[in-house]
Design a protein around this motif. Structure first.
Motif, mmCIF file in Angstrom:
data_model
loop_
_atom_site.group_PDB
_atom_site.id
_atom_site.type_symbol
_atom_site.label_atom_id
_atom_site.label_comp_id
_atom_site.label_asym_id
_atom_site.label_seq_id
_atom_site.Cartn_x
_atom_site.Cartn_y
_atom_site.Cartn_z
ATOM 1 N N CYS A 129 0.022 -0.533 1.120
ATOM 2 C CA CYS A 129 1.295 -0.198 1.759
ATOM 3 C C CYS A 129 1.861 -1.437 2.484
ATOM 4 O O CYS A 129 3.073 -1.659 2.480
ATOM 5 C CB CYS A 129 1.061 0.951 2.737
ATOM 6 S SG CYS A 129 2.577 1.756 3.188
ATOM 7 N N TRP A 150 3.379 -3.646 -0.153
ATOM 8 C CA TRP A 150 4.669 -3.077 -0.582
ATOM 9 C C TRP A 150 5.800 -3.473 0.378
ATOM 10 O O TRP A 150 6.871 -3.878 -0.051
ATOM 11 C CB TRP A 150 4.543 -1.555 -0.676
ATOM 12 C CG TRP A 150 5.834 -0.879 -0.992
ATOM 13 C CD1 TRP A 150 6.448 -0.799 -2.207
ATOM 14 C CD2 TRP A 150 6.691 -0.216 -0.059
ATOM 15 N NE1 TRP A 150 7.629 -0.117 -2.100
ATOM 16 C CE2 TRP A 150 7.804 0.253 -0.792
ATOM 17 C CE3 TRP A 150 6.624 0.038 1.319
ATOM 18 C CZ2 TRP A 150 8.845 0.960 -0.184
ATOM 19 C CZ3 TRP A 150 7.661 0.740 1.911
ATOM 20 C CH2 TRP A 150 8.748 1.193 1.162
ATOM 21 N N ARG A 182 5.352 0.187 -6.119
ATOM 22 C CA ARG A 182 4.975 1.531 -5.668
ATOM 23 C C ARG A 182 4.541 2.404 -6.847
ATOM 24 O O ARG A 182 3.504 3.049 -6.812
ATOM 25 C CB ARG A 182 6.134 2.183 -4.903
ATOM 26 C CG ARG A 182 5.815 3.584 -4.406
ATOM 27 C CD ARG A 182 6.928 4.167 -3.571
ATOM 28 N NE ARG A 182 6.989 3.654 -2.218
ATOM 29 C CZ ARG A 182 6.208 4.032 -1.211
ATOM 30 N NH1 ARG A 182 5.267 4.944 -1.403
ATOM 31 N NH2 ARG A 182 6.363 3.524 -0.007
#
Ligand SMILES: N[C@@H](CCC(=O)N[C@@H](CS)C(=O)NCC(=O)O)C(=O)O
Length: 219
Positions: free
Chosen positions: A115, A118, A130
Protein backbone atom coordinates in the motif's frame (compact mmCIF):
# COMPACT_ATOMS: atom_id res chain seq x y z
CA UNK A 1 28.47 3.78 -20.85
CA UNK A 2 26.12 1.10 -19.52
CA UNK A 3 22.51 2.23 -18.97
CA UNK A 4 20.50 0.71 -16.11
CA UNK A 5 16.73 1.01 -16.54
CA UNK A 6 15.41 1.30 -13.01
CA UNK A 7 11.85 1.46 -11.64
CA UNK A 8 11.05 4.95 -10.29
CA UNK A 9 8.28 6.33 -8.10
CA UNK A 10 6.64 9.71 -8.65
CA UNK A 11 9.23 11.42 -6.42
CA UNK A 12 12.03 9.42 -8.10
CA UNK A 13 12.64 6.94 -5.30
CA UNK A 14 14.10 3.77 -6.80
CA UNK A 15 12.63 1.06 -4.58
CA UNK A 16 12.88 -2.11 -6.73
CA UNK A 17 14.83 -4.78 -4.82
CA UNK A 18 15.90 -6.36 -8.12
CA UNK A 19 17.20 -3.05 -9.46
CA UNK A 20 19.31 -2.62 -6.31
CA UNK A 21 20.90 -6.01 -7.01
CA UNK A 22 21.82 -4.87 -10.53
CA UNK A 23 23.06 -1.48 -9.34
CA UNK A 24 25.32 -3.05 -6.73
CA UNK A 25 26.61 -5.61 -9.24
CA UNK A 26 27.64 -2.71 -11.51
CA UNK A 27 29.27 -0.88 -8.60
CA UNK A 28 31.01 -4.05 -7.42
CA UNK A 29 32.58 -4.41 -10.88
CA UNK A 30 33.50 -0.68 -10.75
CA UNK A 31 31.73 -0.06 -14.08
CA UNK A 32 30.57 3.35 -15.24
CA UNK A 33 26.80 3.43 -15.65
CA UNK A 34 23.84 5.78 -15.70
CA UNK A 35 20.40 4.93 -14.40
CA UNK A 36 17.30 5.73 -16.42
CA UNK A 37 14.08 6.16 -14.47
CA UNK A 38 11.22 4.06 -15.84
CA UNK A 39 7.63 3.19 -14.99
CA UNK A 40 5.92 -0.17 -15.48
CA UNK A 41 4.31 1.06 -18.69
CA UNK A 42 7.72 1.99 -20.17
CA UNK A 43 9.13 -1.54 -19.90
CA UNK A 44 7.67 -2.80 -23.16
CA UNK A 45 9.32 0.11 -25.00
CA UNK A 46 12.82 -1.12 -24.11
CA UNK A 47 15.06 -3.13 -26.43
CA UNK A 48 13.19 -5.49 -28.73
CA UNK A 49 9.98 -5.05 -26.73
CA UNK A 50 10.08 -8.46 -25.02
CA UNK A 51 11.13 -7.31 -21.53
CA UNK A 52 8.41 -7.62 -18.89
CA UNK A 53 10.27 -6.52 -15.76
CA UNK A 54 13.02 -4.20 -14.52
CA UNK A 55 15.98 -4.13 -14.18
CA UNK A 56 17.17 -4.11 -17.76
CA UNK A 57 20.62 -2.95 -18.83
CA UNK A 58 21.94 -1.79 -22.17
CA UNK A 59 25.64 -2.23 -22.87
CA UNK A 60 26.21 -0.76 -26.36
CA UNK A 61 24.01 -2.94 -28.57
CA UNK A 62 23.55 -5.65 -25.94
CA UNK A 63 20.32 -5.67 -23.86
CA UNK A 64 20.04 -7.88 -20.76
CA UNK A 65 17.02 -8.20 -18.46
CA UNK A 66 16.57 -9.92 -15.08
CA UNK A 67 18.79 -9.25 -12.08
CA UNK A 68 20.58 -12.61 -12.07
CA UNK A 69 21.07 -12.55 -15.86
CA UNK A 70 22.61 -9.11 -15.48
CA UNK A 71 24.94 -10.36 -12.72
CA UNK A 72 25.94 -13.33 -14.89
CA UNK A 73 26.49 -11.11 -17.90
CA UNK A 74 28.70 -8.69 -15.94
CA UNK A 75 30.60 -11.57 -14.36
CA UNK A 76 31.50 -13.13 -17.70
CA UNK A 77 32.03 -9.84 -19.56
CA UNK A 78 34.24 -8.43 -16.79
CA UNK A 79 35.86 -11.59 -15.46
CA UNK A 80 39.01 -9.63 -14.60
CA UNK A 81 37.15 -7.39 -12.09
CA UNK A 82 36.35 -8.58 -8.56
CA UNK A 83 34.04 -11.61 -8.70
CA UNK A 84 30.37 -11.30 -7.73
CA UNK A 85 30.37 -14.93 -6.57
CA UNK A 86 33.41 -15.48 -4.31
CA UNK A 87 33.93 -18.99 -2.86
CA UNK A 88 30.94 -20.10 -4.93
CA UNK A 89 32.14 -21.43 -8.29
CA UNK A 90 28.96 -23.45 -8.91
CA UNK A 91 26.75 -20.50 -7.84
CA UNK A 92 25.15 -22.89 -5.33
CA UNK A 93 25.14 -20.45 -2.42
CA UNK A 94 23.91 -17.46 -4.42
CA UNK A 95 21.16 -19.52 -6.08
CA UNK A 96 19.90 -20.53 -2.66
CA UNK A 97 20.00 -16.94 -1.39
CA UNK A 98 18.10 -15.69 -4.45
CA UNK A 99 15.46 -18.42 -4.06
CA UNK A 100 15.10 -17.72 -0.34
CA UNK A 101 14.75 -13.96 -0.78
CA UNK A 102 12.38 -14.23 -3.76
CA UNK A 103 10.18 -16.97 -2.33
CA UNK A 104 10.19 -16.22 1.41
CA UNK A 105 11.58 -12.87 2.52
CA UNK A 106 10.16 -10.54 -0.14
CA UNK A 107 6.71 -12.21 -0.04
CA UNK A 108 6.67 -11.72 3.77
CA UNK A 109 7.56 -8.03 3.39
CA UNK A 110 5.39 -7.26 0.37
CA UNK A 111 1.88 -7.33 1.95
CA UNK A 112 3.10 -4.90 4.62
CA UNK A 113 4.49 -2.35 2.16
CA UNK A 114 2.38 -2.79 -1.00
CA UNK A 115 0.00 0.00 0.00
CA UNK A 116 2.95 2.33 0.70
CA UNK A 117 4.41 1.55 -2.73
CA UNK A 118 1.04 2.26 -4.35
CA UNK A 119 0.91 5.71 -2.74
CA UNK A 120 4.35 6.54 -4.16
CA UNK A 121 3.59 5.45 -7.71
CA UNK A 122 2.97 8.04 -10.44
CA UNK A 123 -0.79 8.56 -10.84
CA UNK A 124 -0.67 6.93 -14.29
CA UNK A 125 0.66 3.64 -12.80
CA UNK A 126 -1.55 3.36 -9.74
CA UNK A 127 -4.46 1.46 -11.28
CA UNK A 128 -2.11 -1.08 -12.86
CA UNK A 129 -0.21 -1.56 -9.61
CA UNK A 130 -3.38 -1.94 -7.52
CA UNK A 131 -5.05 -4.38 -9.93
CA UNK A 132 -2.04 -6.68 -10.44
CA UNK A 133 -0.88 -6.62 -6.82
CA UNK A 134 -4.36 -7.13 -5.34
CA UNK A 135 -4.69 -10.17 -7.60
CA UNK A 136 -1.37 -11.45 -6.22
CA UNK A 137 -2.31 -10.69 -2.60
CA UNK A 138 -5.87 -11.97 -2.89
CA UNK A 139 -7.18 -8.90 -1.07
CA UNK A 140 -7.03 -5.09 -1.15
CA UNK A 141 -3.69 -3.36 -0.54
CA UNK A 142 -5.15 -1.76 2.60
CA UNK A 143 -6.46 -5.05 3.95
CA UNK A 144 -3.17 -6.83 3.22
CA UNK A 145 -1.32 -4.22 5.25
CA UNK A 146 -3.74 -4.40 8.16
CA UNK A 147 -3.69 -8.20 8.24
CA UNK A 148 0.08 -8.48 7.97
CA UNK A 149 1.36 -5.69 10.23
CA UNK A 150 0.74 -7.84 13.35
CA UNK A 151 3.03 -10.46 11.78
CA UNK A 152 6.06 -8.15 11.97
CA UNK A 153 7.79 -10.17 14.73
CA UNK A 154 7.69 -13.20 12.42
CA UNK A 155 9.11 -11.15 9.55
CA UNK A 156 11.96 -9.96 11.79
CA UNK A 157 12.55 -13.55 12.94
CA UNK A 158 12.74 -14.73 9.34
CA UNK A 159 15.98 -12.74 8.98
CA UNK A 160 17.63 -14.89 11.68
CA UNK A 161 19.83 -16.83 9.19
CA UNK A 162 21.37 -13.50 8.11
CA UNK A 163 21.83 -12.37 11.70
CA UNK A 164 23.51 -15.62 12.76
CA UNK A 165 25.83 -15.60 9.75
CA UNK A 166 26.82 -11.98 10.38
CA UNK A 167 27.76 -12.83 13.98
CA UNK A 168 30.44 -15.14 12.55
CA UNK A 169 31.67 -13.10 9.57
CA UNK A 170 31.30 -9.52 8.33
CA UNK A 171 29.41 -10.38 5.13
CA UNK A 172 27.40 -13.31 3.80
CA UNK A 173 30.10 -13.76 1.13
CA UNK A 174 32.97 -13.63 3.67
CA UNK A 175 35.29 -10.71 4.37
CA UNK A 176 33.79 -8.45 1.71
CA UNK A 177 30.29 -8.06 0.28
CA UNK A 178 29.30 -9.66 -3.03
CA UNK A 179 26.18 -10.64 -4.93
CA UNK A 180 24.52 -12.78 -2.23
CA UNK A 181 24.83 -9.81 0.16
CA UNK A 182 23.35 -7.48 -2.47
CA UNK A 183 20.38 -9.82 -2.96
CA UNK A 184 19.50 -9.64 0.74
CA UNK A 185 20.26 -5.91 0.90
CA UNK A 186 17.89 -5.22 -2.04
CA UNK A 187 14.93 -6.61 -0.08
CA UNK A 188 15.77 -4.54 3.01
CA UNK A 189 16.45 -1.36 1.05
CA UNK A 190 13.11 -1.77 -0.78
CA UNK A 191 11.31 -1.99 2.56
CA UNK A 192 13.17 0.93 4.19
CA UNK A 193 12.73 3.26 1.23
CA UNK A 194 8.96 3.02 1.18
CA UNK A 195 7.86 2.23 4.73
CA UNK A 196 8.44 3.36 8.30
CA UNK A 197 8.28 -0.14 9.72
CA UNK A 198 11.53 -1.17 11.45
CA UNK A 199 12.80 -4.66 10.60
CA UNK A 200 16.13 -4.33 12.44
CA UNK A 201 17.41 -1.84 15.03
CA UNK A 202 20.89 -0.48 15.72
CA UNK A 203 21.76 -3.36 18.06
CA UNK A 204 21.03 -5.90 15.37
CA UNK A 205 24.09 -7.42 13.60
CA UNK A 206 22.25 -6.68 10.35
CA UNK A 207 22.56 -2.93 11.00
CA UNK A 208 26.33 -2.42 10.46
CA UNK A 209 26.29 -4.81 7.50
CA UNK A 210 23.35 -2.89 5.96
CA UNK A 211 25.01 0.51 6.44
CA UNK A 212 28.21 -0.68 4.79
CA UNK A 213 26.38 -1.86 1.66
CA UNK A 214 24.10 1.18 1.72
CA UNK A 215 27.14 3.46 1.54
CA UNK A 216 28.37 1.48 -1.48
CA UNK A 217 24.93 1.63 -3.06
CA UNK A 218 24.36 5.32 -2.67
CA UNK A 219 27.81 6.85 -3.26
N1 LIG B 1 13.12 -12.09 -11.75
C1 LIG B 1 13.17 -10.68 -12.07
C2 LIG B 1 12.04 -9.99 -11.33
C3 LIG B 1 12.04 -8.47 -11.56
C4 LIG B 1 10.74 -7.81 -11.16
O1 LIG B 1 9.75 -8.47 -10.79
N2 LIG B 1 10.71 -6.48 -11.26
C5 LIG B 1 9.49 -5.72 -11.00
C6 LIG B 1 9.85 -4.40 -10.34
S1 LIG B 1 10.34 -4.64 -8.66
C7 LIG B 1 8.85 -5.37 -12.32
O2 LIG B 1 9.51 -4.83 -13.19
N3 LIG B 1 7.54 -5.67 -12.48
C8 LIG B 1 6.88 -5.35 -13.72
C9 LIG B 1 5.40 -5.33 -13.59
O3 LIG B 1 4.86 -5.65 -12.53
O4 LIG B 1 4.76 -5.00 -14.58
C10 LIG B 1 14.56 -10.15 -11.70
O5 LIG B 1 15.24 -10.81 -10.89
O6 LIG B 1 14.98 -9.10 -12.22
Amino acid sequence: MIELFDLATESDLRPSPYCWRAKLALKHKALAFETRAKSYSDIRLLGDGTFKTLPVIRDDDRWVGGSMNIADYLESRHADASTLFPHDPGRLFVNFIEAWIDSTIQPLIFPIIACDIWKLMPASERDYFRRTREMRLGTSLENAQELNLPKLPAVRASLEPVRRTLKRQPFLCGDAPAYADYTVYGALKWQRLVSEVVLFDEQDPIHAWYLHIDRMATQ
